[in-house]
Write an enzyme that holds these catalytic residues in place. Structure first.
Site, PDB file in Angstrom:
ATOM      1  N   ASP A 119      40.868  47.351  43.504  1.00  0.00           N
ATOM      2  CA  ASP A 119      40.426  46.282  44.341  1.00  0.00           C
ATOM      3  C   ASP A 119      41.820  45.122  43.902  1.00  0.00           C
ATOM      4  OD1 ASP A 119      37.787  43.796  44.950  1.00  0.00           O
ATOM      5  OD2 ASP A 119      39.647  44.313  46.038  1.00  0.00           O
ATOM      6  N   SER A 120      42.783  45.349  44.395  1.00  0.00           N
ATOM      7  CA  SER A 120      43.851  44.526  43.935  1.00  0.00           C
ATOM      8  C   SER A 120      44.257  43.372  44.847  1.00  0.00           C
ATOM      9  CB  SER A 120      45.065  45.214  43.510  1.00  0.00           C
ATOM     10  OG  SER A 120      45.623  45.884  44.689  1.00  0.00           O
TER      11      SER A 120
HETATM   12  N1  SAM Z   1      39.609  42.385  48.271  1.00  0.00           N
HETATM   13  C1  SAM Z   1      40.898  41.624  48.166  1.00  0.00           C
HETATM   14  C2  SAM Z   1      41.976  41.887  48.875  1.00  0.00           C
HETATM   15  O1  SAM Z   1      41.656  43.393  49.521  1.00  0.00           O
HETATM   16  O2  SAM Z   1      43.156  41.566  48.806  1.00  0.00           O
HETATM   17  C3  SAM Z   1      41.117  41.338  46.697  1.00  0.00           C
HETATM   18  C4  SAM Z   1      40.193  40.745  45.836  1.00  0.00           C
HETATM   19  S1  SAM Z   1      40.074  40.677  44.294  1.00  0.00           S
HETATM   20  C5  SAM Z   1      40.001  38.931  44.087  1.00  0.00           C
HETATM   21  C6  SAM Z   1      41.721  41.229  43.695  1.00  0.00           C
HETATM   22  C7  SAM Z   1      42.017  40.764  42.198  1.00  0.00           C
HETATM   23  O3  SAM Z   1      42.848  41.549  41.555  1.00  0.00           O
HETATM   24  C8  SAM Z   1      42.337  39.236  41.603  1.00  0.00           C
HETATM   25  O4  SAM Z   1      41.014  38.838  41.160  1.00  0.00           O
HETATM   26  C9  SAM Z   1      43.237  39.517  40.678  1.00  0.00           C
HETATM   27  O5  SAM Z   1      43.091  38.553  39.637  1.00  0.00           O
HETATM   28  C10 SAM Z   1      43.196  40.960  40.380  1.00  0.00           C
HETATM   29  N2  SAM Z   1      44.419  41.387  39.884  1.00  0.00           N
HETATM   30  C11 SAM Z   1      45.622  41.392  40.142  1.00  0.00           C
HETATM   31  N3  SAM Z   1      46.752  42.093  39.565  1.00  0.00           N
HETATM   32  C12 SAM Z   1      46.022  42.628  38.557  1.00  0.00           C
HETATM   33  C13 SAM Z   1      46.213  43.592  37.682  1.00  0.00           C
HETATM   34  N4  SAM Z   1      47.382  43.731  37.212  1.00  0.00           N
HETATM   35  N5  SAM Z   1      45.247  43.992  36.615  1.00  0.00           N
HETATM   36  C14 SAM Z   1      44.105  43.574  37.066  1.00  0.00           C
HETATM   37  N6  SAM Z   1      43.477  42.778  37.932  1.00  0.00           N
HETATM   38  C15 SAM Z   1      44.536  42.183  38.501  1.00  0.00           C
END
Ligand code: SAM
Length: 281
Positions: free
Chosen positions: A155-156
């Site tokens: 879910d990135s």
């Molecule tokens: N549902 C949303 C979408 O479809 O765009 C995504 C929601 S969620 C908030 C995305 C999460 O990915 C964020 O909390 C962000 O901090 C996390 N994230 C981004 N890059 C990452 C990485 N390399 N490792 C772990 N988490 C990551």
């Protein structure tokens, strides 16, 4: 009247009427803003990209979780990469059959602020005894862990900023290594009407590691541009074809109420329109 504009796609923007800015901060990893709107409830954006709204989050969180878990049928251990708002974790843990949910999120601030300002998203999931929250880069975790998972859910954010590494060939290869045999990887893969190149790229990169890969779909109004593609990768090609009667039986046994997911929508989600099929030729 104050407005918040998301300009994710060239030449196109979506604009929200803002009732109140609740919180705004540049975290260690990204620009974070939380605001209230009259139409989509409470909204969070990261680096000017809408991440979640309380009005339409269910269409995404239900399809990213119940499809792989009910297709697999015997999942016990789940890995979530990203998912800081807690919506994916909440839906995964609604399955009593899931005994372990490890969540690897890079930005602690996202978890803390969403727990505070969007409590209904995680709905206590971070305090569930089955939850193992790790604050780390997901790409490093899957490269190094010796754990194995039945389902991996990525879910990135979009492939911009910290999320970019979560769309790489080596990341998919690491996820493949971390899956039990016949396990399944699902990923957030954008809106192909605007992000068609992401579909073609993911299809090629995931295909290097998985015997069966492709996409299924959902529709989330604030991920603007129509159908959203969710990446699918597994070595068990039967998983995408589980019959609707089996899905109905498993869904009933899970005893979960939903607002988007149904066994029929599960099956239908794997039928792709021609313009998406053309992107993965
Ligand atoms: N549902 C949303 C979408 O479809 O765009 C995504 C929601 S969620 C908030 C995305 C999460 O990915 C964020 O909390 C962000 O901090 C996390 N994230 C981004 N890059 C990452 C990485 N390399 N490792 C772990 N988490 C990551």
């Amino acid at each position: 009247m104050k407005r918040y504009e998301e300009v994710l796609h060239r030449g196109y923007a979506q604009s929200f009427e803002v009732k109140e800015i609740i919180f705004q901060e540049k975290t260690e990893h990204q620009d974070l803003v939380i605001f209230d709107t009259p139409t989509f409830g409470r909204v969070m954006a990261l680096d000017n990209i809408i991440q979640v709204t309380t009005r339409d989050e269910y269409a995404y969180h239900e399809m990213m979780t119940h499809v792989p878990i009910l297709a697999k049928g015997d999942a016990v251990k789940v890995l979530i990469i990203g998912g800081g708002d807690g919506g994916i974790l909440r839906e995964v843990l609604r399955h009593q059959a899931i005994k372990h949910a490890t969540m690897v999120e890079i930005d602690r601030t996202v978890v803390d602020l969403c727990t505070q300002y969007f409590p209904e998203l995680s709905d206590g999931a971070f305090d569930d005894e089955r939850t193992n929250l790790i604050i780390a880069d997901g790409v490093k975790f899957v490269a190094e862990t010796d754990q194995r998972f039945d389902v991996i859910i990525v879910d990135s954010t979009d492939p911009i900023g910290p999320g970019e590494v979560l769309f790489s060939e080596s990341f998919y290869a690491s996820c493949h290594r971390c899956l039990t045999y016949g396990g399944v990887l699902v990923t957030q893969n954008g809106v192909p009407f605007f992000q068609g190149d992401e579909v073609s790229t993911t299809y090629r990169r995931m295909g290097q590691s998985f015997k069966d890969n492709g996409f299924y779909t959902t529709v989330v109004p604030t991920y603007c541009g129509g159908i959203m593609t969710l990446g699918w990768g597994t070595d068990d090609a039967d998983l995408r074809n589980v019959d609707v009667e089996t899905l109905r039986t498993r869904f009933a046994a899970a005893n979960i109420s939903t607002r988007y997911y149904t066994p029929d929508m599960h099956r239908a989600a794997f039928a792709l329109p021609q313009f998406i099929l053309d992107l993965i030729k």
